[in-house]
Design a protein around this motif. Sequence first.
Motif, mmCIF file in Angstrom:
data_model
loop_
_atom_site.group_PDB
_atom_site.id
_atom_site.type_symbol
_atom_site.label_atom_id
_atom_site.label_comp_id
_atom_site.label_asym_id
_atom_site.label_seq_id
_atom_site.Cartn_x
_atom_site.Cartn_y
_atom_site.Cartn_z
ATOM 1 N N GLU A 1 10.262 -11.740 -9.222
ATOM 2 C CA GLU A 1 9.108 -12.441 -9.503
ATOM 3 C C GLU A 1 9.299 -13.378 -10.660
ATOM 4 O O GLU A 1 8.727 -14.443 -10.811
ATOM 5 N N ARG A 2 10.196 -13.214 -11.617
ATOM 6 C CA ARG A 2 10.592 -14.138 -12.562
ATOM 7 C C ARG A 2 11.093 -15.607 -12.135
ATOM 8 O O ARG A 2 10.917 -16.312 -12.830
ATOM 9 N N VAL A 3 11.846 -15.403 -10.893
ATOM 10 C CA VAL A 3 12.436 -16.563 -10.262
ATOM 11 C C VAL A 3 11.328 -17.106 -9.268
ATOM 12 O O VAL A 3 11.805 -18.069 -8.479
ATOM 13 N N ARG A 4 10.180 -16.736 -9.433
ATOM 14 C CA ARG A 4 9.114 -17.209 -8.273
ATOM 15 C C ARG A 4 9.403 -17.198 -6.831
ATOM 16 O O ARG A 4 9.067 -18.024 -6.130
ATOM 17 N N VAL A 5 9.856 -15.803 -6.644
ATOM 18 C CA VAL A 5 10.084 -15.558 -5.182
ATOM 19 C C VAL A 5 8.960 -14.629 -4.750
ATOM 20 O O VAL A 5 8.827 -13.484 -5.376
ATOM 21 N N GLY A 6 8.328 -14.959 -3.703
ATOM 22 C CA GLY A 6 7.302 -14.076 -3.253
ATOM 23 C C GLY A 6 7.526 -12.730 -2.483
ATOM 24 O O GLY A 6 8.553 -12.876 -1.805
ATOM 25 N N LEU A 7 6.887 -11.518 -2.946
ATOM 26 C CA LEU A 7 7.202 -10.592 -2.336
ATOM 27 C C LEU A 7 6.265 -9.835 -1.411
ATOM 28 O O LEU A 7 6.437 -8.528 -1.025
ATOM 29 N N ALA A 8 5.176 -10.509 -0.950
ATOM 30 C CA ALA A 8 4.120 -10.047 -0.073
ATOM 31 C C ALA A 8 4.809 -9.285 1.064
ATOM 32 O O ALA A 8 3.976 -8.704 1.813
ATOM 33 N N HIS A 9 5.813 -9.823 1.732
ATOM 34 C CA HIS A 9 6.251 -9.586 2.960
ATOM 35 C C HIS A 9 7.427 -8.517 2.787
ATOM 36 O O HIS A 9 8.193 -8.373 3.830
ATOM 37 N N THR A 10 7.632 -7.888 1.642
ATOM 38 C CA THR A 10 8.688 -7.371 1.334
ATOM 39 C C THR A 10 8.305 -5.804 1.793
ATOM 40 O O THR A 10 7.197 -5.240 1.459
ATOM 41 N N VAL A 11 9.177 -4.936 2.473
ATOM 42 C CA VAL A 11 8.964 -3.518 2.879
ATOM 43 C C VAL A 11 9.693 -2.479 1.929
ATOM 44 O O VAL A 11 10.781 -2.653 1.866
ATOM 45 N N ALA A 12 8.728 -1.801 1.153
ATOM 46 C CA ALA A 12 9.309 -0.824 0.294
ATOM 47 C C ALA A 12 9.029 0.306 0.704
ATOM 48 O O ALA A 12 7.939 0.861 1.254
ATOM 49 N N ARG A 13 10.113 1.308 0.773
ATOM 50 C CA ARG A 13 10.163 2.778 1.232
ATOM 51 C C ARG A 13 10.785 3.729 0.331
ATOM 52 O O ARG A 13 11.791 3.306 -0.312
ATOM 53 N N ASP A 14 10.194 5.022 0.507
ATOM 54 C CA ASP A 14 10.902 6.047 -0.211
ATOM 55 C C ASP A 14 11.968 6.416 0.441
ATOM 56 O O ASP A 14 12.922 7.105 -0.245
ATOM 57 N N ASP A 15 12.172 6.297 1.840
ATOM 58 C CA ASP A 15 13.463 6.804 2.438
ATOM 59 C C ASP A 15 14.329 5.641 2.648
ATOM 60 O O ASP A 15 15.236 5.921 3.494
ATOM 61 N N CYS A 16 14.416 4.590 1.942
ATOM 62 C CA CYS A 16 15.431 3.620 1.865
ATOM 63 C C CYS A 16 16.081 3.631 0.435
ATOM 64 O O CYS A 16 15.274 3.956 -0.696
ATOM 65 N N ALA A 17 17.129 2.800 0.193
ATOM 66 C CA ALA A 17 17.838 2.620 -0.848
ATOM 67 C C ALA A 17 18.126 1.096 -1.176
ATOM 68 O O ALA A 17 18.295 0.337 0.010
ATOM 69 N N THR A 18 17.708 0.716 -2.256
ATOM 70 C CA THR A 18 18.064 -0.882 -2.747
ATOM 71 C C THR A 18 19.313 -0.725 -2.856
ATOM 72 O O THR A 18 19.976 -0.236 -3.845
ATOM 73 N N PRO A 19 20.156 -1.960 -2.093
ATOM 74 C CA PRO A 19 21.668 -2.193 -2.384
ATOM 75 C C PRO A 19 21.770 -2.740 -3.988
ATOM 76 O O PRO A 19 20.972 -3.507 -4.405
ATOM 77 N N LEU A 20 22.835 -2.086 -4.771
ATOM 78 C CA LEU A 20 23.277 -2.669 -5.959
ATOM 79 C C LEU A 20 24.729 -2.736 -5.918
ATOM 80 O O LEU A 20 25.581 -1.836 -5.222
#
Length: 191
Positions: A105-124
């Motif tokens: 959000e800080r770098v102006r990338v839109g997130l409206a089409h991002t799929v967020a789920r409880d059963d998935c992990a965000t890679p780090l």
Amino acid sequence: MREYGSIGEVIPRRRLAELLMGVAGVRVGVVGDFSLDAYWHADMLRSELSREAPLFVRPIVRERYSPGGAANTAWNVADLGAARVEAFTILGRDWRGALLTAALERVRVGLAHTVARDDCATPLYGKVILEAHSPAQEDARLDFIQPEPYPAAAEDALIAQLQTAAPDLDALIVADYITQGVITPRVRAAL
């Protein structure tokens, strides 16, 4: 119009500048493996032997996070001045996903089409930087990964987002970084 892209062929500086300036009016989607890069700086002059194990601790004194993988690609396109940059990915509803979405959000990338789920992990990708004397040394990386293939429902949701939004985009960048990532055979077929 001349096409560039042969291996070893160099795009003239003037043409590269024209191409980069042309990004300003473009609506771009980036689909792929969005991840979070973490940099944890350990002051090894403060390290001491752990009481629980015969190992020296890594006393973290500074940390920073930035978009990595396909998220870094989206950030770079936004930084070039694209009219709009939209993220298409699957993230977990975890602390890593929260940090990544805030950074995007800080770098102006839109997130409206991002799929967020409880059963998935965000890679780090966690990089521990050991500091004591110059130069600093990178310790073994700590990776948080999606341990199982993405659920079919997550793939379906991502494909639906792509199908809905694609007509409004001028370009779609596919950024495939992870072997067991977002660009599954089903997503690839839909693309």
